[in-house]
Design an enzyme around this catalytic site. Structure first.
Site, PDB file in Angstrom:
ATOM      1  N   ASP A  10       5.676 -25.399 -19.432  1.00  0.00           N
ATOM      2  CA  ASP A  10       6.412 -24.305 -18.452  1.00  0.00           C
ATOM      3  C   ASP A  10       5.416 -23.748 -17.406  1.00  0.00           C
ATOM      4  O   ASP A  10       4.461 -24.607 -17.208  1.00  0.00           O
ATOM      5  CB  ASP A  10       6.951 -23.024 -19.345  1.00  0.00           C
ATOM      6  CG  ASP A  10       8.278 -22.290 -18.716  1.00  0.00           C
ATOM      7  OD1 ASP A  10       7.894 -21.749 -17.525  1.00  0.00           O
ATOM      8  OD2 ASP A  10       9.340 -22.423 -19.263  1.00  0.00           O
ATOM      9  N   HIS A  70       8.195 -16.738 -16.244  1.00  0.00           N
ATOM     10  CA  HIS A  70       9.111 -17.673 -17.024  1.00  0.00           C
ATOM     11  C   HIS A  70       8.503 -17.954 -18.066  1.00  0.00           C
ATOM     12  O   HIS A  70       9.297 -18.208 -19.077  1.00  0.00           O
ATOM     13  CB  HIS A  70       9.209 -18.669 -15.709  1.00  0.00           C
ATOM     14  CG  HIS A  70      10.542 -19.451 -16.124  1.00  0.00           C
ATOM     15  ND1 HIS A  70      10.292 -20.426 -17.082  1.00  0.00           N
ATOM     16  CD2 HIS A  70      11.577 -19.505 -15.649  1.00  0.00           C
ATOM     17  CE1 HIS A  70      11.386 -21.372 -17.041  1.00  0.00           C
ATOM     18  NE2 HIS A  70      12.278 -20.490 -16.382  1.00  0.00           N
ATOM     19  N   SER A 117      17.254 -21.697 -18.214  1.00  0.00           N
ATOM     20  CA  SER A 117      15.845 -21.673 -18.825  1.00  0.00           C
ATOM     21  C   SER A 117      15.847 -20.889 -19.912  1.00  0.00           C
ATOM     22  O   SER A 117      14.927 -21.119 -20.892  1.00  0.00           O
ATOM     23  CB  SER A 117      14.923 -21.215 -17.440  1.00  0.00           C
ATOM     24  OG  SER A 117      14.553 -22.288 -16.878  1.00  0.00           O
TER      25      SER A 117
END
Lengths: 627, 87
Positions: free
Chosen positions: A32, A93, A416
């Site tokens: 990620d 994220h 996600s």
């Protein structure tokens, strides 16, 4: 996350059965945008040394240290101007997905008081290894960096890989880094879980198409953030946003973007397009914008809040100042009030949360099937919470565009966020069944899912192309009863059927054998997949047969009977009764589906359920016609 | 600069790592690149080497070099390293 695990039944602490010592030896690889190591969600307190099998390293760059929770880190991104060259998360994220999959249990977490609860991952006692391949802005994530991440994660000894990254379209396997990396992970017994993509609700938008990947669609949960708008005449409409700003009920003058510009045409001004609003006309007011992604333009021109029209009100986003996103009808209500009132005023309240009885419903943004590369392999596979998920974040990243705040926990939305939920569940299942292969874990998750149906909401109308086998049910998934297995050899045979013959077969399989004639003639729909899908010609009579083999992972001396639920397909299962004398015994059967093909672009589905009275093993059967 | 402009990063996928004990992925990648580019130094060409769990590398190549590589017996595919997005 503070709500999603409870929503699907994985309760906090002792209320959920776990295997602590095995969980502590489980490693989740997160590919990620890096991680914020100082987060309480990744604190190493109370963890022993990393598992013996761990072969990774802590190479996070300057001022980056690992611990017994965050046991390894690597980064594959170049030095970018203004950003530290490290494994630190500059986007938020990576921290969010890592904490959703395996973050510590952290009590009393909220987003400025909203969504308060205990943040935790699916396997809080597991270890996290981070592989950073993404940076903010145009750099994004690179295919070559991602493949390095896979190359290392597999060799480092992770158990599950979660990767919430994808391209803008699906590609054949041999030119798809996610499919390549996941294939070699599968060959080493590692399940890769991948987000389906956020290009829904259009058809064929799933970008994760390989059968050896567990592809995850997104749904809501039973908690939603709502933000009320109170008009000067007392009328209230309810919009969506995660609004932490409190105007204390003060009403401000309303102005429509369309009439607040001296430099743009009506339409772009109505959209509050960048450069169109005149600060003299909006300063100190609440601005109506026809498009929710331009609200920060109103903020930069001095507006105190914005009310926006949104075509997507099935989820709430974080904004950098008070915003409420309304459905078209509600937005028009505000517009007509404004147009019919001499001094129109309104206020935007701080968000609160409501209970959503209809959850789970597939999110509008969640990419849909069918599978553009292998039409007879259903994608997505499974659905998990992806909307309004509160989880760890990096204070180095703004929680929304033009946002000046720094938070350690934030609310995010997308497939996600759904993906690491499934990675957490996969790891949870693996603690009960350490020797299960990736395909057994995948099958257990798919065949025990809550069924979802097209009628609950127009967003579900694409049925299995929206939600796959349904919504994950972690507790039932531990005891699936039967599983559909497909090992490396089965996937290699599957590739033979797709003309990966000769040189490519030899190289990918890594052995000198070649495709047998039978393998070359095998049909993709006969891969031992937990769902059954076939593309047929529209409206023409069809008859297709699926061959499947199930493995008994329940009890010895048990009899399973087949039942078909859903009546718009004519289905014959042979045999319709399977008797298993022992555990891990395998039995094969065929499923023949016939009838008249659906209209173009439509699908017909039913479910095959094997039941022994204790376990219910459900597989979707989907027949569809391309357009 | 024009010479550089003709190049982009390609991923050269070569399948599983050969089981031979004496196989040395990095040397193999280097020799392939030298052969295809005709350049002895590959420092500006090789971007990454995949050598722990599968076989392959990423390199700055021209289109014609890509074609040559793709036709090699030991190569499965050669494709551009695209930008991907978080989801």
């Amino acid at each position: 996350t503070t709500r999603s695990w409870d929503f699907m039944g994985l309760k906090e602490g002792k209320k959920t059965k776990r295997k602590p010592s095995i969980e502590s030896n489980t490693i989740i690889g997160v590919i990620d945008s890096g991680i914020y190591p100082e987060s309480d969600s990744f604190n190493g307190k109370g963890f022993g040394p990393p598992p013996k099998k761990w072969k990774g390293v802590c190479e996070g760059g300057k001022n980056f240290s690992c611990n017994n929770k965050l046991i390894g880190v690597r980064y594959y991104t170049p030095k970018l101007e203004g950003l530290p060259h490290s494994a630190r998360d500059n986007m938020g994220h990576g921290s969010h997905t890592a904490s959703t999959a395996a973050g510590n249990t952290v009590k009393d977490v909220s987003f400025y008081g909203l969504g308060n609860g205990t943040v935790r991952g699916g396997v809080p006692a597991a270890r996290i290894a981070v592989y950073k391949v993404c940076e903010p802005g145009i750099f994004g994530c690179t295919g070559d960096g991602m493949l390095s991440a896979y190359d290392d994660a597999i060799a480092d000894g992770v158990d599950i890989i979660t990767i919430s990254i994808g391209g803008d379209s699906s590609s054949p396997f041999e030119v798809d880094p996610t499919a390549i990396g996941a294939f070699h992970a599968m060959a080493k017994g590692i399940l890769t879980v991948n987000s389906a993509g956020n290009s829904g609700p259009e058809r064929s938008t799933v970008t994760s198409v390989a059968p050896w990947i567990l592809t995850v669609a997104a749904s809501n949960t039973n908690r939603a953030f709502v933000t009320k708008v109170v008009l000067g005449d007392g009328k209230t409409v309810v919009g969506r946003s995660v609004n932490t700003f409190d105007l204390n009920g003060t009403k401000y003058p309303l102005v429509y973007g369309r009439s607040a510009s001296t430099s743009c045409g009506a339409a772009s001004a109505g959209f509050c397009s960048p450069g169109c609003l005149d600060s003299k006309l909006v300063k100190g007011k609440i601005v109506l914008c026809d498009f929710e992604l331009n609200t920060d333009e109103a903020q930069s021109m001095g507006a105190v809040a914005s009310i926006t029209k949104s075509s997507r009100v099935d989820f709430a986003s974080v904004f950098s100042f008070p915003v409420s996103a309304l459905s078209e009808d509600d937005y028009n209500t505000v517009l007509s009030y404004m147009n019919s009132t001499k001094n129109p005023k309104a206020t935007v309240l701080k968000s609160d949360t409501i209970f959503k009885q209809t959850a789970p419903v597939t999110a509008t943004y969640s990419s849909r099937g069918p599978n553009a590369i292998i039409p007879d392999i259903l994608k997505p596979d499974i659905t998990a919470p992806g909307s309004e998920i509160l989880a760890a974040y990096s204070p180095d990243a703004p929680p929304s565009q033009s946002d000046t705040r720094h938070v350690k926990y934030s609310v995010a939305t997308g497939t996600s966020m759904a993906c690491p939920h499934i990675a957490g569940v996969a790891a949870y299942i693996k603690t009960f069944h350490p020797r299960w292969s990736p395909s057994m874990i995948k099958s257990a998750i798919m065949t025990t899912a809550w069924s979802m149906n097209a009628s609950t909401s127009p967003f579900n109308e694409m049925a299995e192309f929206a939600y796959g086998a349904g919504h994950v049910d972690p507790i039932t998934a531990i005891h699936p009863g039967l599983v559909y297995e497909a090992n490396k050899h089965d996937h290699i045979a599957f590739l033979c059927g797709l003309n990966y013959t000769g040189k490519n077969f030899r190289l990918i399989s890594g052995d000198s054998s070649s495709c047998t004639k039978e393998q070359t003639k095998s049909l993709p729909r006969n891969l031992n997949y937990p769902s059954m899908t076939a593309q047929v010609s529209a409206t023409k009579p069809f008859k297709v047969t699926f061959r499947r083999t199930v493995t008994n992972v329940g009890m010895p001396n048990t009899t399973y009977k087949a039942k078909v639920v859903g009546d718009n397909l004519k289905v014959k299962v042979v045999p319709s009764v399977l008797f298993f004398k022992s555990v891990y015994e395998k039995k094969s059967f065929t499923v023949t589906v016939s009838g008249n093909g659906p209209e173009a672009d439509k699908l017909m589905s039913a479910h095959l359920i094997w039941s022994d009275g204790v376990h219910s093993v459900r597989s979707p059967m989907v027949i569809y016609a391309a357009n | 600069a024009k010479y550089d402009q003709d190049k982009q990063v390609y991923i050269v996928y070569m399948g599983a790592l050969p089981a031979r004990v004496d196989y040395m992925p990095m040397s193999h990648h280097t020799s392939i690149l030298q052969q295809v580019t005709g350049e002895s130094s590959i420092e500006n060409r090789l971007v990454r080497s995949y050598k722990r769990s599968f076989n392959g590398f990423a390199a700055r190549l021209t289109e014609s070099e890509r074609e040559i590589l793709a036709s090699m017996e030991e190569v499965v595919s050669v494709f551009p390293s695209k930008k991907l997005m978080l989801q």
